[in-house]
Design a protein around this motif. Structure first.
Motif, PDB file in Angstrom:
ATOM      1  N   VAL A  30       0.824  -1.217   0.000  1.00  0.00           N
ATOM      2  CA  VAL A  30       0.000   0.000   0.000  1.00  0.00           C
ATOM      3  C   VAL A  30       0.854   1.262   0.000  1.00  0.00           C
ATOM      4  O   VAL A  30       0.643   2.168  -0.815  1.00  0.00           O
ATOM      5  CB  VAL A  30      -0.941   0.016   1.225  1.00  0.00           C
ATOM      6  N   LEU A  31       1.845   1.325   0.900  1.00  0.00           N
ATOM      7  CA  LEU A  31       2.568   2.592   1.067  1.00  0.00           C
ATOM      8  C   LEU A  31       3.267   3.023  -0.218  1.00  0.00           C
ATOM      9  O   LEU A  31       3.436   4.215  -0.455  1.00  0.00           O
ATOM     10  CB  LEU A  31       3.565   2.496   2.231  1.00  0.00           C
ATOM     11  N   GLU A  32       3.646   2.069  -1.072  1.00  0.00           N
ATOM     12  CA  GLU A  32       4.274   2.469  -2.348  1.00  0.00           C
ATOM     13  C   GLU A  32       3.309   3.265  -3.235  1.00  0.00           C
ATOM     14  O   GLU A  32       3.729   3.960  -4.148  1.00  0.00           O
ATOM     15  CB  GLU A  32       4.836   1.238  -3.069  1.00  0.00           C
ATOM     16  N   TYR A  33       1.999   3.161  -2.933  1.00  0.00           N
ATOM     17  CA  TYR A  33       0.982   3.903  -3.697  1.00  0.00           C
ATOM     18  C   TYR A  33       0.610   5.230  -3.046  1.00  0.00           C
ATOM     19  O   TYR A  33      -0.221   5.964  -3.595  1.00  0.00           O
ATOM     20  CB  TYR A  33      -0.290   3.058  -3.851  1.00  0.00           C
ATOM     21  N   VAL A  34       1.141   5.510  -1.861  1.00  0.00           N
ATOM     22  CA  VAL A  34       0.749   6.714  -1.114  1.00  0.00           C
ATOM     23  C   VAL A  34       1.831   7.781  -1.324  1.00  0.00           C
ATOM     24  O   VAL A  34       2.986   7.577  -0.955  1.00  0.00           O
ATOM     25  CB  VAL A  34       0.598   6.386   0.391  1.00  0.00           C
ATOM     26  N   ALA A  35       1.448   8.909  -1.924  1.00  0.00           N
ATOM     27  CA  ALA A  35       2.452   9.933  -2.246  1.00  0.00           C
ATOM     28  C   ALA A  35       3.194  10.373  -0.987  1.00  0.00           C
ATOM     29  O   ALA A  35       4.421  10.421  -0.967  1.00  0.00           O
ATOM     30  CB  ALA A  35       1.781  11.121  -2.938  1.00  0.00           C
ATOM     31  N   ASP A  36       2.463  10.676   0.096  1.00  0.00           N
ATOM     32  CA  ASP A  36       3.106  11.130   1.328  1.00  0.00           C
ATOM     33  C   ASP A  36       3.218   9.955   2.314  1.00  0.00           C
ATOM     34  O   ASP A  36       2.422   9.801   3.253  1.00  0.00           O
ATOM     35  CB  ASP A  36       2.303  12.293   1.937  1.00  0.00           C
ATOM     36  N   VAL A  37       4.229   9.118   2.084  1.00  0.00           N
ATOM     37  CA  VAL A  37       4.434   7.907   2.902  1.00  0.00           C
ATOM     38  C   VAL A  37       4.638   8.274   4.371  1.00  0.00           C
ATOM     39  O   VAL A  37       4.114   7.609   5.276  1.00  0.00           O
ATOM     40  CB  VAL A  37       5.687   7.138   2.407  1.00  0.00           C
ATOM     41  N   ASP A  38       5.382   9.344   4.626  1.00  0.00           N
ATOM     42  CA  ASP A  38       5.688   9.705   6.022  1.00  0.00           C
ATOM     43  C   ASP A  38       4.423  10.125   6.772  1.00  0.00           C
ATOM     44  O   ASP A  38       4.283   9.835   7.967  1.00  0.00           O
ATOM     45  CB  ASP A  38       6.757  10.799   6.067  1.00  0.00           C
TER      46      ASP A  38
END
Ligand SMILES: C[S@@+](CC[C@H](N)C(=O)[O-])C[C@H]1O[C@@H](n2cnc3c(N)ncnc32)[C@H](O)[C@@H]1O
Length: 260
Positions: free
Chosen positions: A114-122
């Protein structure tokens, strides 16, 4: 840049990929890494079709709670119908960077692919930190697309298709930054592991065979006009499979951490 979106057809393709034995075996390992106890409350961020949430519900049992969050309505609809009649499961439409959940609400949280698809991972990691109780466990899994090995006769075309596929996610090489990002968000890293998907033969029901149509469809619609490449690439791979020639591997990386 147009990233991967899930309409009804893309949902069907994702479910086909996620039901392959390759991915099902990894899902068992992801759930095991959370070390859930009966009665615990667990959050699945980017829960997608709900296959992992079902496993988590079995582990926490009837006294536990599993909350699945996703941004995609078609995937949430699939997950709701898959898990109907299981009272310990609840579904929320929300963005990983802004969870409508209370502080310290969960004993454990998981976010796989999922996180690879989220622009703002932090920002997503900060939200996971906020909703976990102190010492709560977190499991994160993502793919590094630099690790792909795929035997194809037309190497130049394959490289063009893979270059176009890169746009499907804002962070196609996220795992190499995750240890530092987890520390920055206030997590202590306990364990990390590489989890290869390895398909040395042309089995129809394998991750890579099922990914051909999903990748070709994305590349055909991508900016820059790659429709001819996408269809010739898929045709060539299908011919290779019919001839019994196949070799594929790709690495996913698992991180187990606790909230400080
Ligand atoms: C490749 S699927 C993985 C599904 C599931 N975690 C699994 O491993 O079976 C990626 C999922 O992340 C969801 N997603 C992407 N960006 C998101 C965001 N910003 N907030 C919440 N979910 C998101 C997608 O809708 C999709 O369901």
């Amino acid at each position: 840049m147009r990233t991967l979106q899930y309409d009804a057809e893309a949902t069907r393709r994702l479910v086909a990929v996620y039901r392959t034995p390759d991915v099902a075996a990894q899902r068992e390992a992801f759930a095991a890494a959370l070390a859930l106890q009966a009665g615990e409350h667990v959050l699945d961020v980017g829960a997608g079709p709900g296959l992992l949430a079902l496993l988590l519900a079995e582990r926490v049992g009837p006294r536990g709670k599993v909350c699945g969050v996703d941004i995609s309505e078609p995937l949430l609809a699939y997950a709701r119908s898959l898990t109907a009649g299981r009272p310990q499961l609840c579904w929320l439409k929300a963005d990983a960077t802004s969870l409508p959940l209370a502080d310290s609400e969960f004993d454990a949280a998981i976010s796989t692919q999922v996180l690879e698809y989220v622009a703002d991972v932090d920002a997503a990691l900060a939200e996971l930190h906020r909703v976990l109780r102190p010492q709560g466990r977190l499991v994160v899994v993502d793919t590094d697309w630099d690790s792909i090995v795929w035997a194809t006769p037309d190497r130049a075309r394959h490289e063009r298709v893979m270059a176009s596929w890169e746009a499907h996610a804002p962070h196609p090489r996220l795992p190499r930054t995750l240890a530092a990002r987890l520390a920055g968000a206030g997590f202590e890293l306990r364990r990390t592991e590489v989890m290869p998907l390895y398909n040395p033969s042309a089995c129809e029901d394998s991750y890579s065979r099922q990914m051909v149509a999903l990748i070709a469809d994305f590349v055909a619609r991508a900016e820059g006009g790659h429709a001819a490449d996408a269809s010739a690439w898929a045709d060539e791979l299908n011919q290779e499979a019919a001839a019994g020639r196949w070799f594929f591997s790709l690495n996913r990386y698992l991180f187990v951490a606790t909230r400080c």
